[in-house]
Structure formats: structure tokens, C-alpha cells
Design an enzyme around this catalytic site. Sequence first.
Site, PDB file in Angstrom:
ATOM      1  N   SER A   1     -11.763  65.718  41.598  1.00  0.00           N
ATOM      2  CA  SER A   1     -11.081  66.163  42.811  1.00  0.00           C
ATOM      3  C   SER A   1     -11.205  65.073  43.857  1.00  0.00           C
ATOM      4  O   SER A   1     -12.245  64.415  43.945  1.00  0.00           O
ATOM      5  CB  SER A   1     -11.741  67.450  43.326  1.00  0.00           C
ATOM      6  OG  SER A   1     -11.360  67.687  44.668  1.00  0.00           O
TER       7      SER A   1
ATOM      8  N   GLY B   1      -7.372  62.675  36.909  1.00  0.00           N
ATOM      9  CA  GLY B   1      -6.644  63.946  36.789  1.00  0.00           C
ATOM     10  C   GLY B   1      -5.192  63.771  37.190  1.00  0.00           C
ATOM     11  O   GLY B   1      -4.268  64.208  36.476  1.00  0.00           O
ATOM     12  N   HIS B   2      -4.971  63.094  38.310  1.00  0.00           N
ATOM     13  CA  HIS B   2      -3.590  62.847  38.755  1.00  0.00           C
ATOM     14  C   HIS B   2      -2.844  61.967  37.746  1.00  0.00           C
ATOM     15  O   HIS B   2      -1.682  62.222  37.416  1.00  0.00           O
ATOM     16  CB  HIS B   2      -3.592  62.127  40.104  1.00  0.00           C
ATOM     17  CG  HIS B   2      -4.203  62.897  41.234  1.00  0.00           C
ATOM     18  ND1 HIS B   2      -5.388  62.522  41.831  1.00  0.00           N
ATOM     19  CD2 HIS B   2      -3.796  64.005  41.891  1.00  0.00           C
ATOM     20  CE1 HIS B   2      -5.673  63.368  42.814  1.00  0.00           C
ATOM     21  NE2 HIS B   2      -4.735  64.282  42.874  1.00  0.00           N
TER      22      HIS B   2
ATOM     23  N   HIS C   1      -7.144  60.120  41.200  1.00  0.00           N
ATOM     24  CA  HIS C   1      -8.177  59.977  40.172  1.00  0.00           C
ATOM     25  C   HIS C   1      -7.517  60.206  38.814  1.00  0.00           C
ATOM     26  O   HIS C   1      -6.291  60.420  38.743  1.00  0.00           O
ATOM     27  CB  HIS C   1      -9.327  60.956  40.430  1.00  0.00           C
ATOM     28  CG  HIS C   1      -8.882  62.373  40.660  1.00  0.00           C
ATOM     29  ND1 HIS C   1      -8.297  63.134  39.679  1.00  0.00           N
ATOM     30  CD2 HIS C   1      -8.898  63.148  41.775  1.00  0.00           C
ATOM     31  CE1 HIS C   1      -8.001  64.326  40.156  1.00  0.00           C
ATOM     32  NE2 HIS C   1      -8.338  64.366  41.432  1.00  0.00           N
TER      33      HIS C   1
ATOM     34  N   MET D   1      -1.667  64.838  46.859  1.00  0.00           N
ATOM     35  CA  MET D   1      -2.038  64.494  48.236  1.00  0.00           C
ATOM     36  C   MET D   1      -2.730  63.128  48.284  1.00  0.00           C
ATOM     37  O   MET D   1      -3.366  62.774  49.276  1.00  0.00           O
ATOM     38  CB  MET D   1      -2.934  65.575  48.834  1.00  0.00           C
ATOM     39  CG  MET D   1      -2.223  66.925  48.947  1.00  0.00           C
ATOM     40  SD  MET D   1      -2.903  68.001  50.212  1.00  0.00           S
ATOM     41  CE  MET D   1      -4.569  68.233  49.621  1.00  0.00           C
ATOM     42  N   GLY D   2      -2.614  62.361  47.193  1.00  0.00           N
ATOM     43  CA  GLY D   2      -3.170  61.007  47.198  1.00  0.00           C
ATOM     44  C   GLY D   2      -4.665  60.976  46.957  1.00  0.00           C
ATOM     45  O   GLY D   2      -5.273  61.966  46.567  1.00  0.00           O
TER      46      GLY D   2
HETATM   47  P1  AMP Z   1      -4.124  67.235  44.903  1.00  0.00           P
HETATM   48  O1  AMP Z   1      -3.875  65.782  45.164  1.00  0.00           O
HETATM   49  O2  AMP Z   1      -5.562  67.605  44.898  1.00  0.00           O
HETATM   50  O3  AMP Z   1      -3.261  68.142  45.746  1.00  0.00           O
HETATM   51  O4  AMP Z   1      -3.652  67.482  43.410  1.00  0.00           O
HETATM   52  C1  AMP Z   1      -2.379  67.085  42.976  1.00  0.00           C
HETATM   53  C2  AMP Z   1      -2.147  67.620  41.593  1.00  0.00           C
HETATM   54  O5  AMP Z   1      -3.156  67.115  40.719  1.00  0.00           O
HETATM   55  C3  AMP Z   1      -2.245  69.146  41.515  1.00  0.00           C
HETATM   56  O6  AMP Z   1      -1.271  69.622  40.601  1.00  0.00           O
HETATM   57  C4  AMP Z   1      -3.638  69.366  40.990  1.00  0.00           C
HETATM   58  O7  AMP Z   1      -3.798  70.579  40.304  1.00  0.00           O
HETATM   59  C5  AMP Z   1      -3.780  68.186  40.049  1.00  0.00           C
HETATM   60  N1  AMP Z   1      -5.192  67.901  39.799  1.00  0.00           N
HETATM   61  C6  AMP Z   1      -6.162  67.717  40.728  1.00  0.00           C
HETATM   62  N2  AMP Z   1      -7.358  67.522  40.134  1.00  0.00           N
HETATM   63  C7  AMP Z   1      -7.139  67.591  38.802  1.00  0.00           C
HETATM   64  C8  AMP Z   1      -7.974  67.489  37.640  1.00  0.00           C
HETATM   65  N3  AMP Z   1      -9.286  67.281  37.745  1.00  0.00           N
HETATM   66  N4  AMP Z   1      -7.394  67.619  36.431  1.00  0.00           N
HETATM   67  C9  AMP Z   1      -6.069  67.848  36.306  1.00  0.00           C
HETATM   68  N5  AMP Z   1      -5.226  67.960  37.351  1.00  0.00           N
HETATM   69  C10 AMP Z   1      -5.744  67.832  38.579  1.00  0.00           C
END
Ligand code: AMP
Length: 282
Positions: free
Chosen positions: A186, A36-37, A34, A30-31
Amino acid sequence: MELLRSPGAMRAWADARRAGGARIGLVPTMGYLHEGHVSLVRIARERGCGAVAATIFVNPAQFGPGEDFDKYPRDEARDLAMLSEAGASAVYLPGVPDMYPEGFQTYVEVTGASQGLCGASRPGHFRGVATVVAKLFLAAKPHVAVFGEKDFQQLAVIRAMARDLDFGIEIVGAPIVREPDGLAMSSRNAYLKGDDRIAARCLSRGLFRARALFDGGERDAGTLVAAAREEIAGEPLAKLEYAEGRDPRTLAPLEGRVDAIAVVVAAKVGPARLIDNITLRD
Ligand code: AMP
């Protein structure tokens, strides 16, 4: 790095990559990216994907009334720079009317895995997630799709959907990337200011306490979960939503002696609803 803004452009890119024999990796987000992405893009590459498409779409269908859809942080220029640096081959950034044109009426519902935990407090959330991910899968035709274990229940929902609907896509779970103090990265951490940011550490602290007990030989599910719950409940700025022990693969609730357990937690800290989890196994 190619920018694709419509389902047709995404499909054309995927068809050309497939025709050229490339293995396609997909990283939905969802942009407001960080580390993690970024790690998910790297993992897709390590899995042999010569063509990795990341998607950036804040999906209205997975937000409930009164949730943070309008406030969700956005920074397209920064996201594109990070994805280019990470080695993404394409970025799919559809608009809401592209994904949900007038008359849209088809949804994907994953029954079992969507129940309880976040599904209990966010009715319709996983229906929105499954629907948008199904649309992304159909447009991007990936061989591999990478999702973070941070969203533990979401990963279980997507695994179930991919299996049940015969998508033929390898679903890869990626380890949680954390800040130096333990907080799971996050996009919503941007909502945490001052004392709330410090208080937010209670989630990971609770999970690490459970891990220390497990490493010391504790195998009772209730005791492991209680360690995490107490740590969060003891933080005055945090409002615990749930702390539960689940089977890491099936998400089935666990009690008594366990060999493997996912401790999953959710809490509200200031304006941010945070989730985190840890898998403990021999
Ligand atoms: P989001 O943008 O929050 O919808 O996350 C997009 C993808 O990144 C999803 O598969 C999340 O599980 C993953 N994601 C988000 N935060 C983390 C993190 N801290 N470590 C690893 N993957 C993450």
C-alpha cells in the site's frame, strides 16, 4: 508513453485509440506506486489491451476532513518510470481544478455496497471514489478497467456502478500483492516506521490464520472471522476498526456455515489506517 494532463487530452487519446481499433485498458491509481499497481498494468495487457492508460490522481473528494489528503505520498518521476517499465501506453495526470472546476456539483452515489465497513468510518468516501472513477471512465472510454482486490469494498462499489449506469466496461479484480512478510502493499505503508511496521503484520497474520482454519475444514463464519480479529486485537500497537465476514461477490454479511467467505479487516497502526482481506472458498 504519452502524458495527458487534462480531460480533453485524455478523451482525444481514447478516441484515437478506439478509431485505430485498439482495446483500451484503464488502471486508476493515486500514485506513489508499488508492485501491486504494476501488476494491474500487466493484467490489463494480459487481457488483450493493446493500449493501457494508467491514471495518477489523488482525489480530494474521497478524503474526509482530518484525513491524509495533504500528506498523501507523491513521487511523479518515480511513478512514470515504473509505468513506462510496466508497459503503460499513456498516463493521465489531471490537476484538481481540471477534475473539480469551480461550480462542480455532480456526484455518483452507490447506495448498498458503500454501506458498512470502510463506508461507516469514512462517510462520503465511496461517493468520492465512484464520482472520480465515473469521470475517468467517461474520459478514457476503456473496454477493461482493472482494480485491486486489496480495496475489496471499492471493487464492489465500482462493479455496482459500472453495471447500474450501463458503462459497458469489463471490471477486472486483481489479486493482492504482498510484501515478503505478508503485509499487503500500500502507498500508505510509507507511514509505517520501526515497531509500527512490524506490528502491521498482524492484519495479514490474522487473515492467514483464518485461511489455515478454513483449509483445515472450519466452515463457521464467526469462527473464521474471530481468528483474524483476535490476532489484530492482540497486537498492542494496532487499533482494530473492524473484522467481518462478507459474501465475496455481493458483500452481504455472512453468519453460520459458509462455502465461500471474504474476511475483511481494517486497523489503525500508528499514523496509518490499513485494510486487508482474504477470500476463502472450496
Ligand atoms: P491506490 O493508488 O491505493 O488508490 O490503488 C490503486 C489501485 O491499485 C486500486 O485498484 C487498488 O486496489 C490497487 N492496489 C493497491 N494496493 C494493491 C496491492 N497490494 N495489490 C493489488 N492491487 C493493489
